[in-house]
Design a protein around this motif. Structure first.
Motif, PDB file in Angstrom:
ATOM      1  N   ARG A  67       0.844  -1.191   0.000  1.00 25.49           N
ATOM      2  CA  ARG A  67       0.000   0.000   0.000  1.00 25.49           C
ATOM      3  C   ARG A  67       0.879   1.240   0.000  1.00 25.49           C
ATOM      4  N   LEU A  68       0.325   2.318  -0.565  1.00 24.31           N
ATOM      5  CA  LEU A  68       1.050   3.574  -0.642  1.00 24.31           C
ATOM      6  C   LEU A  68       0.856   4.380   0.636  1.00 24.31           C
ATOM      7  N   ALA A  69       1.933   4.991   1.084  1.00 23.87           N
ATOM      8  CA  ALA A  69       1.901   5.876   2.244  1.00 23.87           C
ATOM      9  C   ALA A  69       2.633   7.161   1.871  1.00 23.87           C
ATOM     10  N   PRO A  70       2.209   8.289   2.410  1.00 23.50           N
ATOM     11  CA  PRO A  70       2.856   9.553   2.014  1.00 23.50           C
ATOM     12  C   PRO A  70       4.264   9.674   2.571  1.00 23.50           C
ATOM     13  N   VAL A  71       5.150  10.254   1.787  1.00 23.14           N
ATOM     14  CA  VAL A  71       6.492  10.578   2.278  1.00 23.14           C
ATOM     15  C   VAL A  71       6.412  11.761   3.232  1.00 23.14           C
ATOM     16  N   ALA A  72       5.551  12.734   2.906  1.00 23.56           N
ATOM     17  CA  ALA A  72       5.338  13.890   3.778  1.00 23.56           C
ATOM     18  C   ALA A  72       3.846  14.180   3.832  1.00 23.56           C
ATOM     19  N   SER A  73       3.317  14.326   5.040  1.00 20.59           N
ATOM     20  CA  SER A  73       1.899  14.625   5.245  1.00 20.59           C
ATOM     21  C   SER A  73       1.791  15.640   6.375  1.00 20.59           C
ATOM     22  N   SER A 189       4.970  20.982  -0.783  1.00 18.25           N
ATOM     23  CA  SER A 189       4.176  20.873  -2.011  1.00 18.25           C
ATOM     24  C   SER A 189       3.391  19.565  -1.986  1.00 18.25           C
ATOM     25  N   GLY A 190       2.193  19.597  -2.536  1.00 18.87           N
ATOM     26  CA  GLY A 190       1.374  18.393  -2.577  1.00 18.87           C
ATOM     27  C   GLY A 190      -0.082  18.714  -2.842  1.00 18.87           C
ATOM     28  N   ARG A 191      -0.906  17.693  -2.686  1.00 15.47           N
ATOM     29  CA  ARG A 191      -2.345  17.867  -2.904  1.00 15.47           C
ATOM     30  C   ARG A 191      -3.015  18.172  -1.566  1.00 15.47           C
ATOM     31  N   ILE A 192      -3.833  19.213  -1.578  1.00 15.09           N
ATOM     32  CA  ILE A 192      -4.467  19.666  -0.349  1.00 15.09           C
ATOM     33  C   ILE A 192      -5.899  19.139  -0.279  1.00 15.09           C
TER      34      ILE A 192
END
Length: 386
Positions: A67-73, A189-192
């Motif tokens: 499963r995918l997990a965020p590198v930065a959240s 940077s990323g999706r909000i």
């Protein structure tokens, strides 16, 4: 009378000899005919296709589910209280680092900054006055015109004024920070996400501060997957080359392949499942990946290795054992038990049981019995000749 008996005996012996010769000839003719009939009834040896094993340099791959997990959240929370005046983004859009997102009413914080600035100026003026007083006291003390207690009082007032300046300066810096905190920007940077607090609401700082929005960096993701103990041991021995262990990631029902590199293992094995969590980093090249997605992961060996490969169609199963049939120099099929390794492009790595140059039957396996003659097909023979 005696002469007649002798002639009859000779005649009977001759007849018997002729009969025996004719009988023997008939028996020999019958046996020859039977041999010809037997030869004519023997079926031809089964026709097979073989593969001549040659070492190949390949990178072996192991498959896992992950499963995918965020590198930065990041959860955005207010660091100062006040009324939310502006929301400067659209729900779900891609934002860049330092992009303005929320504005909290800055007027109270601007006033606090002005007040702190005024206090600093007053403290500096007082400190300058006391500094001049201290210099005069030093001169008077050198001429014994003031007492020691008067000198020490002036020196103490000077030190207190210096401390007041430092305190006022710190209050001004805090006021500047609060004014800066009133303008909330994206830390990464990323999706909000959507705005959890909308314009006009009053928010507070501190432990009870609400979440304003969440940002997940989506230029790259962690891929988390579990590996068994044996695989962990094998891969751990390659950790010095971890930066060269590639991964390939695919989504269910999608042919797009995402590429990345192995990152790290967790620090302990789960005793319940006998597995350990591994983590790789994959580039989100088309910005389609998002945290929580289920994926198929292929982890490659750090370096290519020289191996023997056999098509899956050539491998048979005998209870719990795997085997292949090899054609020897007498064109006879021989049973070979093998140990299988990783899969590679529809073939299997042979860990043990075969040698380079062995001729393995790859087609017609179901029609061949061990220790029986076989005939190699013309196409296979041509390939062997070349």
């Amino acid at each position: 009378m005696q002469a007649f008996s002798t002639r009859n005996a000779r005649h009977i012996s001759l007849v018997t000899l002729i009969a025996a010769f004719i009988g023997g000839a008939l028996v020999m003719t019958s046996n020859a005919s039977a041999d010809k009939t037997s030869d004519a009834q023997l079926p031809p040896p089964p026709l097979v296709t073989v593969s001549v094993l040659q070492s190949q340099d390949i990178r072996t791959w192991e498959s896992f589910s992950g499963r995918l997990a965020p590198v930065a959240s990041v959860e955005l929370r207010p660091l100062v209280g006040g009324t939310v005046q502006q929301v400067l983004f659209n729900d779900g859009e891609y934002v860049t680092a330092k992009q303005p997102l929320f504005v909290i009413d800055p007027r109270p914080h601007q006033a606090a900054q002005n007040r702190a600035n005024a206090q600093l100026q007053a403290a500096r003026a007082q400190a300058k006055l006391l500094e001049d007083e201290f210099k005069r006291a030093v001169q008077l003390k050198s001429e014994n015109l003031i007492s020691q207690s008067q000198f020490e009082t002036t020196a103490s007032q000077r030190q207190s004024a210096i401390a007041s300046v430092a305190e006022a300066d710190a209050l001004l810096e805090q006021a500047k920070l609060n004014l800066e905190y009133a303008n909330i920007t994206a830390p990464v940077s990323g999706r909000i996400s959507r705005a959890e607090v909308t314009q006009g609401n009053v928010v507070e700082a501190g432990p009870s501060a609400p979440v304003l929005a969440r940002i997940v960096a989506n230029d790259k993701f962690y891929v988390e997957f579990n590996v068994d103990e044996q695989t962990y041991i094998k891969l751990s021995r390659s950790l010095s080359d971890a930066d060269s262990m590639p991964i390939e990631l695919t989504l269910d029902g999608d042919d797009v392949v995402y590429h990345g590199l192995f990152h790290a293992f967790d620090n302990q094995l789960d005793p319940a499942s006998g597995t350990i969590r591994a983590r790789a980093v994959v580039e989100n090249t088309d910005r389609l990946l998002t945290a929580g997605m289920y994926t198929q992961v292929r982890l490659g060996s750090p370096q290519k290795a020289s191996v023997l490969l056999v098509p899956e169609s050539a491998i048979g199963t005998n209870q719990s054992k795997k085997f292949v049939l090899v054609v020897d120099e007498q064109q006879t099929a021989r049973y070979r038990e093998v140990t299988l390794g990783a899969q590679w492009q529809g073939q299997r790595v042979i860990s043990s049981g075969l040698n380079e140059g062995d001729r393995v039957i790859v087609n017609g396996l179901s029609h061949v019995q061990p220790d029986t003659p076989v005939a190699i097909s013309d196409t296979a023979a041509l390939a062997l000749a070349n």
